[in-house]
Design an enzyme around this catalytic site. Structure first.
Site, PDB file in Angstrom:
ATOM      1  N   LYS A   1      65.657  53.654 -21.076  1.00 50.11           N
ATOM      2  CA  LYS A   1      64.485  53.595 -21.967  1.00 50.11           C
ATOM      3  C   LYS A   1      64.637  54.563 -23.141  1.00 50.11           C
ATOM      4  CE  LYS A   1      61.637  54.757 -18.643  1.00 50.11           C
ATOM      5  NZ  LYS A   1      62.632  54.944 -17.559  1.00 50.11           N
TER       6      LYS A   1
ATOM      7  N   ARG B   1      69.103  67.852 -16.704  1.00 45.48           N
ATOM      8  CA  ARG B   1      67.680  68.022 -16.367  1.00 45.48           C
ATOM      9  C   ARG B   1      67.511  68.490 -14.923  1.00 45.48           C
ATOM     10  NH1 ARG B   1      64.577  62.668 -18.452  1.00 45.48           N
ATOM     11  NH2 ARG B   1      63.529  63.035 -16.454  1.00 45.48           N
TER      12      ARG B   1
ATOM     13  N   ARG C   1      62.009  59.766  -7.123  1.00 47.42           N
ATOM     14  CA  ARG C   1      61.526  59.130  -8.359  1.00 47.42           C
ATOM     15  C   ARG C   1      61.641  57.604  -8.270  1.00 47.42           C
ATOM     16  NH1 ARG C   1      65.271  62.241 -12.184  1.00 47.42           N
ATOM     17  NH2 ARG C   1      64.400  61.065 -13.906  1.00 47.42           N
TER      18      ARG C   1
HETATM   19  P1  ADP Z   1      65.590  56.620 -19.010  1.00 44.00           P
HETATM   20  O1  ADP Z   1      64.992  57.104 -20.303  1.00 44.00           O
HETATM   21  O2  ADP Z   1      65.204  55.196 -18.706  1.00 44.00           O
HETATM   22  O3  ADP Z   1      65.330  57.537 -17.848  1.00 44.00           O
HETATM   23  P2  ADP Z   1      68.115  57.214 -20.341  1.00 44.00           P
HETATM   24  O4  ADP Z   1      67.987  56.434 -21.615  1.00 44.00           O
HETATM   25  O5  ADP Z   1      67.947  58.682 -20.417  1.00 44.00           O
HETATM   26  O6  ADP Z   1      67.156  56.586 -19.197  1.00 44.00           O
HETATM   27  O7  ADP Z   1      69.543  56.861 -19.716  1.00 44.00           O
HETATM   28  C1  ADP Z   1      70.004  57.514 -18.536  1.00 44.00           C
HETATM   29  C2  ADP Z   1      71.487  57.841 -18.696  1.00 44.00           C
HETATM   30  O8  ADP Z   1      72.219  56.618 -18.718  1.00 44.00           O
HETATM   31  C3  ADP Z   1      71.841  58.573 -19.975  1.00 44.00           C
HETATM   32  O9  ADP Z   1      72.852  59.518 -19.675  1.00 44.00           O
HETATM   33  C4  ADP Z   1      72.361  57.482 -20.910  1.00 44.00           C
HETATM   34  O10 ADP Z   1      73.357  57.966 -21.795  1.00 44.00           O
HETATM   35  C5  ADP Z   1      72.949  56.486 -19.928  1.00 44.00           C
HETATM   36  N1  ADP Z   1      72.778  55.076 -20.336  1.00 44.00           N
HETATM   37  C6  ADP Z   1      71.722  54.533 -20.973  1.00 44.00           C
HETATM   38  N2  ADP Z   1      71.904  53.203 -21.163  1.00 44.00           N
HETATM   39  C7  ADP Z   1      73.107  52.912 -20.595  1.00 44.00           C
HETATM   40  C8  ADP Z   1      73.868  51.713 -20.451  1.00 44.00           C
HETATM   41  N3  ADP Z   1      73.420  50.540 -20.920  1.00 44.00           N
HETATM   42  N4  ADP Z   1      75.052  51.791 -19.808  1.00 44.00           N
HETATM   43  C9  ADP Z   1      75.516  52.973 -19.328  1.00 44.00           C
HETATM   44  N5  ADP Z   1      74.856  54.138 -19.433  1.00 44.00           N
HETATM   45  C10 ADP Z   1      73.657  54.110 -20.063  1.00 44.00           C
HETATM   46  P1  AMP Z   2      60.904  60.800 -17.673  1.00 43.36           P
HETATM   47  O1  AMP Z   2      61.404  61.703 -18.749  1.00 43.36           O
HETATM   48  O2  AMP Z   2      60.201  59.584 -18.220  1.00 43.36           O
HETATM   49  O3  AMP Z   2      61.966  60.459 -16.660  1.00 43.36           O
HETATM   50  O4  AMP Z   2      59.765  61.604 -16.895  1.00 43.36           O
HETATM   51  C1  AMP Z   2      60.081  62.805 -16.217  1.00 43.36           C
HETATM   52  C2  AMP Z   2      58.917  63.199 -15.295  1.00 43.36           C
HETATM   53  O5  AMP Z   2      57.745  63.456 -16.099  1.00 43.36           O
HETATM   54  C3  AMP Z   2      58.479  62.118 -14.293  1.00 43.36           C
HETATM   55  O6  AMP Z   2      59.262  62.113 -13.122  1.00 43.36           O
HETATM   56  C4  AMP Z   2      57.024  62.543 -14.041  1.00 43.36           C
HETATM   57  O7  AMP Z   2      56.956  63.651 -13.176  1.00 43.36           O
HETATM   58  C5  AMP Z   2      56.572  63.005 -15.422  1.00 43.36           C
HETATM   59  N1  AMP Z   2      56.007  61.863 -16.208  1.00 43.36           N
HETATM   60  C6  AMP Z   2      56.521  61.309 -17.335  1.00 43.36           C
HETATM   61  N2  AMP Z   2      55.749  60.314 -17.762  1.00 43.36           N
HETATM   62  C7  AMP Z   2      54.720  60.216 -16.892  1.00 43.36           C
HETATM   63  C8  AMP Z   2      53.590  59.353 -16.763  1.00 43.36           C
HETATM   64  N3  AMP Z   2      53.375  58.361 -17.654  1.00 43.36           N
HETATM   65  N4  AMP Z   2      52.751  59.549 -15.720  1.00 43.36           N
HETATM   66  C9  AMP Z   2      52.943  60.552 -14.836  1.00 43.36           C
HETATM   67  N5  AMP Z   2      53.995  61.376 -14.872  1.00 43.36           N
HETATM   68  C10 AMP Z   2      54.883  61.224 -15.903  1.00 43.36           C
END
Ligand code: ADP
Ligand code: AMP
Length: 215
Positions: free
Chosen positions: A13, A160, A171
């Protein structure tokens, strides 16, 4: 264009939101990023949020709804926004509907990224983020030019606190229980577009752009 990116942790995302920001010039609204900023600032909200975030649970709805309500009212959201990580529960989706109605806005599309659980774990454990500009990388799939250094601003890369295997499993469980039902919620509203998120970053981007052409 008013978009939601839906999908489990690690689905891509944030990565896709950053690409859509470049393409459409509208802001990414990541509740995770906003909460991490509050944790960093050690504000009362951040101190409360940190407990939930480090355990892989959700921050209470009223806290998250409050920050999104405020953010959506800002000027740069006038021409559109990309919600990343919000809504995550039924009450959040209901509140979003109400806030948008108050602002005279409607959603155009809810993109749901589909990625296998095993791939999610690999993506999350290899994720690295720049401590200065927030740009995301992956050790294997999107590595920085120089180890440990952001290719964009030269900042230090970090992992993170919640990208550990035990927290990741929690999660995923929370996602299945509380967030996955939102697919049905938005399908009923005729807004859901299911996108295969298993391809590489640019393939997924092309699929999303094709889906958004109809908006
Ligand atoms: P989210 O925001 O949904 O938690 P991220 O965008 O942070 O996910 O992506 C998680 C990890 O996967 C990051 O290290 C990113 O670089 C990698 N990533 C994202 N999209 C892809 C993809 N299509 N293929 C491989 N790795 C990806
Ligand atoms: P993310 O960066 O989206 O992976 O979110 C990291 C953490 O932030 C999650 O595991 C939750 O603990 C908190 N968080 C982010 N967005 C939300 C939401 N919309 N509602 C509740 N908790 C959230």
């Amino acid at each position: 264009m008013n978009i939601i990116l839906l999908g489990p942790p690690g689905a891509g995302k944030g990565t896709q939101a950053a690409l859509l920001v470049k393409k459409y010039g509208i802001p990414q609204i990541s509740t995770g990023d906003m909460l991490r900023a509050a944790v960093q600032a050690q504000s009362p909200m951040g101190i409360e949020a940190k407990k939930h975030m480090n355990a892989g649970g959700l921050v209470p709805d009223n806290v998250v709804i409050g920050i999104v309500r405020e953010r959506l009212g800002e000027d740069d959201c006038q021409d559109g926004f990309i919600l990343d990580g919000f809504p995550r529960t039924g009450p959040q989706a209901d509140s979003l509907k109400q806030v948008l109605a108050e602002l005279g806005k409607t959603l155009d599309s809810v993109i749901s990224l589909q990625v296998d659980t095993d791939a999610l774990v690999v993506r999350l454990t290899g994720r690295r983020t720049c401590t200065d500009c927030g740009k995301g990388f992956h050790l294997q799939f999107d590595p920085p030019a120089e180890d440990g250094k952001c290719s964009s601003c030269g900042g230090e890369l970090m992992q993170r606190d919640d990208d550990t295997e035990a927290t990741i499993r929690n999660r995923m469980k929370v996602y299945q229980q509380q967030t996955a039902p939102l697919e049905d919620y938005y399908r009923k509203e005729g807004l859901l577009v299911v996108v295969d998120g298993m391809g590489d970053i640019s393939t997924v981007k092309q699929t999303i752009l094709a889906a958004l052409q109809d908006c």
